[in-house]
Scaffold this active site. Sequence first.
Site, PDB file in Angstrom:
ATOM      1  N   ALA A  48       0.832  -1.207   0.000  1.00  0.00           N
ATOM      2  CA  ALA A  48       0.000   0.000   0.000  1.00  0.00           C
ATOM      3  C   ALA A  48       0.864   1.254   0.000  1.00  0.00           C
ATOM      4  O   ALA A  48       1.318   1.720   1.050  1.00  0.00           O
ATOM      5  CB  ALA A  48      -0.940  -0.008   1.202  1.00  0.00           C
ATOM      6  N   LEU A  49       1.087   1.784  -1.190  1.00  0.00           N
ATOM      7  CA  LEU A  49       1.867   3.010  -1.360  1.00  0.00           C
ATOM      8  C   LEU A  49       1.008   4.132  -1.949  1.00  0.00           C
ATOM      9  O   LEU A  49       0.975   5.240  -1.426  1.00  0.00           O
ATOM     10  CB  LEU A  49       3.076   2.728  -2.262  1.00  0.00           C
ATOM     11  CG  LEU A  49       3.958   3.907  -2.667  1.00  0.00           C
ATOM     12  CD1 LEU A  49       4.649   4.518  -1.454  1.00  0.00           C
ATOM     13  CD2 LEU A  49       5.008   3.472  -3.702  1.00  0.00           C
ATOM     14  N   GLY A  97     -11.857 -11.877 -36.549  1.00  0.00           N
ATOM     15  CA  GLY A  97     -13.112 -11.752 -35.792  1.00  0.00           C
ATOM     16  C   GLY A  97     -13.141 -12.660 -34.580  1.00  0.00           C
ATOM     17  O   GLY A  97     -13.670 -12.298 -33.530  1.00  0.00           O
ATOM     18  N   GLN A 136       3.092 -14.731 -46.362  1.00  0.00           N
ATOM     19  CA  GLN A 136       4.334 -14.130 -45.876  1.00  0.00           C
ATOM     20  C   GLN A 136       4.087 -12.934 -44.953  1.00  0.00           C
ATOM     21  O   GLN A 136       4.801 -12.737 -43.969  1.00  0.00           O
ATOM     22  CB  GLN A 136       5.199 -13.695 -47.066  1.00  0.00           C
ATOM     23  CG  GLN A 136       6.613 -13.312 -46.659  1.00  0.00           C
ATOM     24  CD  GLN A 136       7.463 -12.931 -47.857  1.00  0.00           C
ATOM     25  OE1 GLN A 136       7.106 -12.027 -48.618  1.00  0.00           O
ATOM     26  NE2 GLN A 136       8.583 -13.617 -48.046  1.00  0.00           N
ATOM     27  N   THR A 147       4.496   4.009 -14.053  1.00  0.00           N
ATOM     28  CA  THR A 147       4.060   4.106 -15.450  1.00  0.00           C
ATOM     29  C   THR A 147       5.294   4.081 -16.352  1.00  0.00           C
ATOM     30  O   THR A 147       6.395   4.460 -15.945  1.00  0.00           O
ATOM     31  CB  THR A 147       3.280   5.404 -15.710  1.00  0.00           C
ATOM     32  OG1 THR A 147       4.180   6.519 -15.565  1.00  0.00           O
ATOM     33  CG2 THR A 147       2.113   5.569 -14.749  1.00  0.00           C
ATOM     34  N   GLY A 167       0.151   9.265  -6.790  1.00  0.00           N
ATOM     35  CA  GLY A 167       0.420   8.083  -7.593  1.00  0.00           C
ATOM     36  C   GLY A 167       1.881   8.062  -7.988  1.00  0.00           C
ATOM     37  O   GLY A 167       2.741   7.586  -7.251  1.00  0.00           O
ATOM     38  N   GLU A 174       3.304  -0.215 -10.817  1.00  0.00           N
ATOM     39  CA  GLU A 174       4.715  -0.238 -10.380  1.00  0.00           C
ATOM     40  C   GLU A 174       5.580   0.728 -11.186  1.00  0.00           C
ATOM     41  O   GLU A 174       6.731   0.456 -11.514  1.00  0.00           O
ATOM     42  CB  GLU A 174       5.275  -1.658 -10.393  1.00  0.00           C
ATOM     43  CG  GLU A 174       4.651  -2.489  -9.281  1.00  0.00           C
ATOM     44  CD  GLU A 174       5.508  -3.647  -8.833  1.00  0.00           C
ATOM     45  OE1 GLU A 174       6.743  -3.521  -8.818  1.00  0.00           O
ATOM     46  OE2 GLU A 174       4.917  -4.675  -8.482  1.00  0.00           O
TER      47      GLU A 174
END
Length: 382
Positions: free
Chosen positions: A126-127, A343, A281, A368, A133, A366
Amino acid sequence: MSTDLFTLTEDHRAIRAAIRDLAEHEIAPYAADVDERERFPIEAQKALTAAGFQAVHIPEEYDGAGADAVATVIVIEEVARACGSSSLIPAVNKLGSMPIMLSASQELKQLVLPSIAGGEAMISYALSEREAGSDAAAMRTRAVRAGDDWVLNGTKCWITNAGVSSWYTVMAATDPDQRAKGISAFVVHADDPGFVVGTKERKLGIKGSPTREIHFENCRIPGDRIIGEPGTGFATAMATLDHTRPTIGAQAIGLAQGALDIAIGYVKERKQFGKHLAEFQGLQFMIAEMAMQVDAARTLVYQAAAAAERGDANKTYLSAAAKCLASDVAMKVTVDAVQLLGGAGYTRDFPVERMMRDAKITQIYEGTNQVLRLVMARSLLR
């Protein structure tokens, strides 16, 4: 002439074989349902714990397997190849426990680590906060002394596996005027008075791994649950990331490899214009590019994991680079896998769309990838 010049050890190869077998038979069959119902992957947790793979990094002196950092990223990679949400069980157990392993007293290590090693408990980290952030030093959660205890007040957000974990490594300001140098690290238990778990986030991917806020409402913990000395928490948090960013790189590689494997199988089976897709290819070039990028990123992830364990001077750069490259590769490869399936790839009948959604978070948490490029540049230009 040496034949083991640049290769994994026999132990590493055996670990990969064991965890791949477990992931394919006991985790992959539930991955779609875990995602669809946004439920915790309890089958994966039970299978990983029974086999001793839920926290292989914990040293033997705390009843753990004592696996090295490369073995740990192999475990996370192979679980992610089957299910991204499930890979956060070993990954976050390392993230949450690493500050304790790096900086806690012997007594605190003995209190917490054996329960994680044995699988009785999980641990979260928990940081982050809503307004802290990338700028983690701006956190508002406070911890103040109260006799022999500490009392915490505040809210943490984006906490992976919150509500499932029993233990939480929590960063809180003990001297707010000092910013980063006034942050301390603590261990909180889910049963501590004043600890409250918030509502679950509604996410794009990794839906089986709950992400929640956690609240501290005059949360009282014993005084000996501080990790290291007051004011050292931010330094411990940053040191932790050198060890754990490669685990996110490993998660990204696992997702990319899983998507690539499915894409290769599909183009070898599917026919258009009277030929298998694999004979065109243009699609061969896509497959070659995807595989090349996955292998390059994997090599950097393993290199970074080993450097962090050795304590190499360039570990901060390598860990940031590995997480950054691997997550960018995972995003590109999973998008291309969806394209190769056409699809069908856009439907939930195949896992590649789930892998694409799961891959996105690896570019964000951890650190950006934009912040990590700053970390790398500062390391290189120091």
